[in-house]
Design a protein around this motif. Structure first.
Motif, PDB file in Angstrom:
ATOM      1  N   LEU A  83      27.252 -10.453 -15.136  1.00 60.02           N
ATOM      2  CA  LEU A  83      27.854 -11.793 -15.049  1.00 60.02           C
ATOM      3  C   LEU A  83      29.190 -11.872 -15.787  1.00 60.02           C
ATOM      4  CD1 LEU A  83      24.697 -14.067 -15.534  1.00 60.02           C
ATOM      5  CD2 LEU A  83      25.956 -13.645 -13.419  1.00 60.02           C
ATOM      6  N   GLN A  84      29.293 -11.118 -16.872  1.00 66.06           N
ATOM      7  CA  GLN A  84      30.544 -11.146 -17.629  1.00 66.06           C
ATOM      8  C   GLN A  84      31.713 -10.650 -16.785  1.00 66.06           C
ATOM      9  OE1 GLN A  84      29.785  -8.944 -21.211  1.00 66.06           O
ATOM     10  NE2 GLN A  84      28.796 -10.687 -22.224  1.00 66.06           N
ATOM     11  N   LYS A  85      31.379  -9.737 -15.835  1.00 68.54           N
ATOM     12  CA  LYS A  85      32.464  -9.157 -15.040  1.00 68.54           C
ATOM     13  C   LYS A  85      32.600  -9.793 -13.661  1.00 68.54           C
ATOM     14  CE  LYS A  85      31.391  -4.858 -17.322  1.00 68.54           C
ATOM     15  NZ  LYS A  85      30.525  -3.694 -17.178  1.00 68.54           N
ATOM     16  N   CYS A  86      31.614 -10.601 -13.252  1.00 65.45           N
ATOM     17  CA  CYS A  86      31.614 -11.096 -11.863  1.00 65.45           C
ATOM     18  C   CYS A  86      31.617 -12.628 -11.820  1.00 65.45           C
ATOM     19  CB  CYS A  86      30.390 -10.551 -11.117  1.00 65.45           C
ATOM     20  SG  CYS A  86      30.305 -11.104  -9.417  1.00 65.45           S
ATOM     21  N   PRO A  87      32.764 -13.239 -11.563  1.00 65.45           N
ATOM     22  CA  PRO A  87      32.833 -14.708 -11.536  1.00 65.45           C
ATOM     23  C   PRO A  87      32.001 -15.316 -10.405  1.00 65.45           C
ATOM     24  CG  PRO A  87      34.925 -13.730 -10.858  1.00 65.45           C
ATOM     25  CD  PRO A  87      34.067 -12.602 -11.328  1.00 65.45           C
ATOM     26  N   ARG A  88      31.902 -14.608  -9.277  1.00 64.40           N
ATOM     27  CA  ARG A  88      31.141 -15.167  -8.147  1.00 64.40           C
ATOM     28  C   ARG A  88      29.663 -15.309  -8.513  1.00 64.40           C
ATOM     29  NH1 ARG A  88      32.346 -11.997  -2.756  1.00 64.40           N
ATOM     30  NH2 ARG A  88      30.830 -13.513  -2.012  1.00 64.40           N
ATOM     31  N   CYS A  89      29.129 -14.303  -9.186  1.00 61.38           N
ATOM     32  CA  CYS A  89      27.718 -14.382  -9.586  1.00 61.38           C
ATOM     33  C   CYS A  89      27.527 -15.407 -10.699  1.00 61.38           C
ATOM     34  CB  CYS A  89      27.204 -13.003 -10.017  1.00 61.38           C
ATOM     35  SG  CYS A  89      26.963 -11.902  -8.593  1.00 61.38           S
ATOM     36  N   HIS A 113      12.976 -18.048 -15.428  1.00 63.82           N
ATOM     37  CA  HIS A 113      12.572 -17.375 -16.681  1.00 63.82           C
ATOM     38  C   HIS A 113      11.558 -16.267 -16.428  1.00 63.82           C
ATOM     39  CE1 HIS A 113      14.638 -20.755 -18.478  1.00 63.82           C
ATOM     40  NE2 HIS A 113      13.835 -21.565 -17.838  1.00 63.82           N
ATOM     41  N   LEU A 114      11.755 -15.527 -15.371  1.00 61.54           N
ATOM     42  CA  LEU A 114      10.793 -14.471 -15.029  1.00 61.54           C
ATOM     43  C   LEU A 114      11.284 -13.073 -15.441  1.00 61.54           C
ATOM     44  CD1 LEU A 114       9.702 -15.634 -11.428  1.00 61.54           C
ATOM     45  CD2 LEU A 114       8.474 -15.945 -13.578  1.00 61.54           C
ATOM     46  N   LEU A 115      12.503 -12.981 -16.013  1.00 64.13           N
ATOM     47  CA  LEU A 115      13.049 -11.659 -16.347  1.00 64.13           C
ATOM     48  C   LEU A 115      12.694 -11.258 -17.774  1.00 64.13           C
ATOM     49  CD1 LEU A 115      16.656 -11.762 -14.832  1.00 64.13           C
ATOM     50  CD2 LEU A 115      14.559 -10.883 -13.802  1.00 64.13           C
ATOM     51  N   ASP A 116      12.459  -9.943 -17.958  1.00 60.08           N
ATOM     52  CA  ASP A 116      12.264  -9.478 -19.333  1.00 60.08           C
ATOM     53  C   ASP A 116      13.647  -9.273 -19.986  1.00 60.08           C
ATOM     54  OD1 ASP A 116      13.270  -7.007 -18.458  1.00 60.08           O
ATOM     55  OD2 ASP A 116      11.282  -6.307 -17.901  1.00 60.08           O
ATOM     56  N   ASN A 117      13.644  -9.026 -21.284  1.00 62.91           N
ATOM     57  CA  ASN A 117      14.900  -8.950 -22.032  1.00 62.91           C
ATOM     58  C   ASN A 117      15.861  -7.905 -21.485  1.00 62.91           C
ATOM     59  OD1 ASN A 117      14.278 -10.989 -23.709  1.00 62.91           O
ATOM     60  ND2 ASN A 117      13.374  -9.677 -25.301  1.00 62.91           N
ATOM     61  N   ARG A 118      15.287  -6.778 -21.081  1.00 66.16           N
ATOM     62  CA  ARG A 118      16.126  -5.668 -20.609  1.00 66.16           C
ATOM     63  C   ARG A 118      16.908  -6.100 -19.351  1.00 66.16           C
ATOM     64  NH1 ARG A 118      15.568  -1.509 -17.150  1.00 66.16           N
ATOM     65  NH2 ARG A 118      13.537  -2.291 -16.494  1.00 66.16           N
ATOM     66  N   LYS A 119      16.190  -6.781 -18.440  1.00 65.09           N
ATOM     67  CA  LYS A 119      16.845  -7.217 -17.198  1.00 65.09           C
ATOM     68  C   LYS A 119      17.838  -8.348 -17.480  1.00 65.09           C
ATOM     69  CE  LYS A 119      13.519  -5.691 -13.785  1.00 65.09           C
ATOM     70  NZ  LYS A 119      12.389  -6.032 -12.922  1.00 65.09           N
ATOM     71  N   VAL A 120      17.493  -9.191 -18.422  1.00 63.05           N
ATOM     72  CA  VAL A 120      18.419 -10.280 -18.772  1.00 63.05           C
ATOM     73  C   VAL A 120      19.735  -9.685 -19.280  1.00 63.05           C
ATOM     74  CG1 VAL A 120      18.844 -12.193 -20.378  1.00 63.05           C
ATOM     75  CG2 VAL A 120      16.624 -11.984 -19.268  1.00 63.05           C
ATOM     76  N   GLN A 121      19.619  -8.677 -20.134  1.00 63.14           N
ATOM     77  CA  GLN A 121      20.834  -8.044 -20.675  1.00 63.14           C
ATOM     78  C   GLN A 121      21.661  -7.401 -19.564  1.00 63.14           C
ATOM     79  OE1 GLN A 121      19.522  -5.398 -23.778  1.00 63.14           O
ATOM     80  NE2 GLN A 121      19.217  -7.080 -25.239  1.00 63.14           N
ATOM     81  N   LYS A 122      20.957  -6.722 -18.642  1.00 68.38           N
ATOM     82  CA  LYS A 122      21.666  -6.097 -17.513  1.00 68.38           C
ATOM     83  C   LYS A 122      22.408  -7.154 -16.701  1.00 68.38           C
ATOM     84  CE  LYS A 122      19.491  -1.864 -15.890  1.00 68.38           C
ATOM     85  NZ  LYS A 122      18.690  -1.298 -14.812  1.00 68.38           N
ATOM     86  N   LEU A 123      21.702  -8.248 -16.439  1.00 72.23           N
ATOM     87  CA  LEU A 123      22.297  -9.328 -15.643  1.00 72.23           C
ATOM     88  C   LEU A 123      23.503  -9.926 -16.371  1.00 72.23           C
ATOM     89  CD1 LEU A 123      22.232 -11.212 -13.169  1.00 72.23           C
ATOM     90  CD2 LEU A 123      20.651 -12.676 -14.424  1.00 72.23           C
ATOM     91  N   GLU A 124      23.320 -10.157 -17.648  1.00 67.15           N
ATOM     92  CA  GLU A 124      24.425 -10.750 -18.415  1.00 67.15           C
ATOM     93  C   GLU A 124      25.650  -9.846 -18.406  1.00 67.15           C
ATOM     94  OE1 GLU A 124      22.580 -11.669 -22.132  1.00 67.15           O
ATOM     95  OE2 GLU A 124      21.971 -13.670 -21.467  1.00 67.15           O
ATOM     96  N   GLY A 125      25.391  -8.539 -18.456  1.00 70.08           N
ATOM     97  CA  GLY A 125      26.492  -7.573 -18.369  1.00 70.08           C
ATOM     98  C   GLY A 125      27.244  -7.727 -17.055  1.00 70.08           C
ATOM     99  N   LYS A 134      21.936  -7.148  -5.859  1.00 72.36           N
ATOM    100  CA  LYS A 134      20.841  -7.009  -6.836  1.00 72.36           C
ATOM    101  C   LYS A 134      20.914  -8.148  -7.860  1.00 72.36           C
ATOM    102  CE  LYS A 134      18.036  -4.518  -9.686  1.00 72.36           C
ATOM    103  NZ  LYS A 134      16.766  -3.979  -9.476  1.00 72.36           N
ATOM    104  N   ALA A 135      22.140  -8.472  -8.271  1.00 69.52           N
ATOM    105  CA  ALA A 135      22.321  -9.537  -9.280  1.00 69.52           C
ATOM    106  C   ALA A 135      21.809 -10.874  -8.755  1.00 69.52           C
ATOM    107  CB  ALA A 135      23.790  -9.642  -9.664  1.00 69.52           C
TER     108      ALA A 135
END
Lengths: 223, 187
Positions: free
Chosen positions: A31-37, A17-29, A6-7
């Motif tokens: 990314l912080q835990k997943c080095p591969r992504c 730049h097609l993501l809204d803020n909510r999805k950006v935050q989810k993704l960033e969450g 999903k990430a």
């Protein structure tokens, strides 16, 4: 926790730049835990920026004359197919539909005039033709028939080249002329020497020959 | 389309001007055709170049594209959709060209461009990417080139290619993943 599959999709949208803020935050969450992504995001950004900077290669300057020549050649061919003036019942073919409509009207007038003006002669037996005139007309009629058969042969193999719309117009007009010929023959059957019926018959043959000639010309130009 | 400045000196962003030029092209005005050529030649040449494999074939392909455009322009019923129509013709011509070439043979070695790697220090990604685009399947390559290289949006790509916006996005995603794998393998 968000799955990497999903990430990856969100990363793809994120670089555009097609993501809204909510999805950006989810993704960033994630990314912080997943080095591969995180690596994938870095690669994607680098790749998209690289694509934007792909070299702009200029075409050579000599292309337009060649293109223009090819276009003009094609246009010339089109113009050859559409001559400025084509004789048809004494009318120009522009606009074509108008000429066909006029020709249809002419044929209809022939038919109507035959019945309204020809029949009184039949009934009254006036203005009969002499035997000599009839012989001349018979020869003329045979000549017309021969010409029509030849023309018909010439175009029969190529009828498929006509557009359906044109073919229909020609068919309708030929049908009207053939009806006129039949009507003349009926009139002559009742009174062989009827001058008007005989002259109308010849006129119908002439019109049919002209129309067949026109069909042949159109086919040659479109072929 | 937030595009690179391919044909900046002719302002086709002015819609009235573009419509006028298109209508004149439809009337057979070669001056107007030349304006279209000047306005789009670099953009279309770059598109053609990335479908064809060398400069020489790209020139032939660009000619075919413009011939197709100008011989079919009188059939364009909505001149306001000229831009997407033009790129659709271009893409279709490129795809036909590649299919014909693909059937024929591999590109001879002497026709393959000599790539200048002198700039590789500055743009390593760019050089590898140029090669990597060649491996993409046709649909993915089309979407990638239109979106990432030419700068079209997915909405515009949908109009050009007749794919849905969703398909355009998914094709772009697949293309990028494939390119990413290729680029990793070249490191």
């Amino acid at each position: 926790m968000m799955r990497c599959s999903k990430a990856r999709i969100l990363i793809n949208d994120h670089v555009d730049h097609l993501l809204d803020n909510r999805k950006v935050q989810k993704l960033e969450g994630h990314l912080q835990k997943c080095p591969r992504c995180r690596d994938l995001l870095a690669e994607m950004i680098s790749m998209v920026n690289g694509a934007k900077q792909l070299e702009i290669i200029p075409p050579s300057e000599d292309l337009w004359p060649a293109i223009r020549n090819r276009i003009e050649r094609k246009h010339r061919n089109v113009f050859i197919r559409l001559p400025e003036k084509r004789p048809f019942f004494g009318f120009s073919l522009y606009p074509a539909r108008l000429a066909y409509a006029v020709s249809t009207l002419l044929a209809a007038i022939i038919l109507v005039s035959l019945f309204y003006y020809g029949l009184p002669f039949i009934r009254n037996g006036r203005n009969d033709m002499s035997k000599e005139e009839l012989d001349h007309l018979k020869v003329a009629e045979q000549n017309y028939q021969t010409a029509i058969i030849d023309l018909d042969k010439a175009i029969s193999d190529q009828k498929a080249q006509l557009s359906p719309e044109l073919a229909e117009v020609f068919k309708t007009n030929l049908g009207i002329i053939d009806d006129s010929i039949r009507a003349c023959r009926v009139a002559m059957g009742q009174h062989r020497k009827n001058r008007m019926a005989n002259l109308h018959l010849l006129m119908c043959y002439r019109k049919k020959m002209e129309l067949l000639n026109e069909i042949k010309n159109v086919m040659m130009q479109s072929g | 389309m937030e595009n690179k400045e391919y044909g900046a000196h002719i302002d086709f962003k002015n819609k009235d001007f573009l419509l006028d030029v298109v209508r004149r092209c439809q009337d057979g005005d070669t001056k107007a055709m030349e304006m279209v050529y000047i306005g789009y030649k670099t953009s279309l040449f770059n598109l053609a170049y990335r479908f064809a494999r060398n400069y020489s074939s790209s020139k032939d392909l660009l000619q075919d594209i413009f011939i197709n455009i100008f011989t079919h322009i009188d059939g364009l019923r909505a001149p306001e959709a000229f831009n997407s129509w033009l790129y659709r013709i271009a893409i279709n011509t490129c795809i036909s060209f590649v299919r014909q070439k693909g059937k024929a043979k591999e590109v001879p070695l002497d026709e393959i461009e000599n790539i200048d790697y002198s700039e590789e220090v500055d743009h390593p990604m760019r050089q590898h990417l140029e090669q990597a685009v060649k491996i993409l399947p046709m649909k993915q390559k089309t979407v990638f080139l239109l979106h990432d290289v030419q700068g079209f949006t997915h909405t515009e790509i949908a109009q050009i290619t007749k794919l849905s916006e969703g398909t355009s996005k998914s094709q772009l995603f697949k293309a990028r993943m494939k390119l990413k794998d290729y680029l990793r393998s070249t490191k």
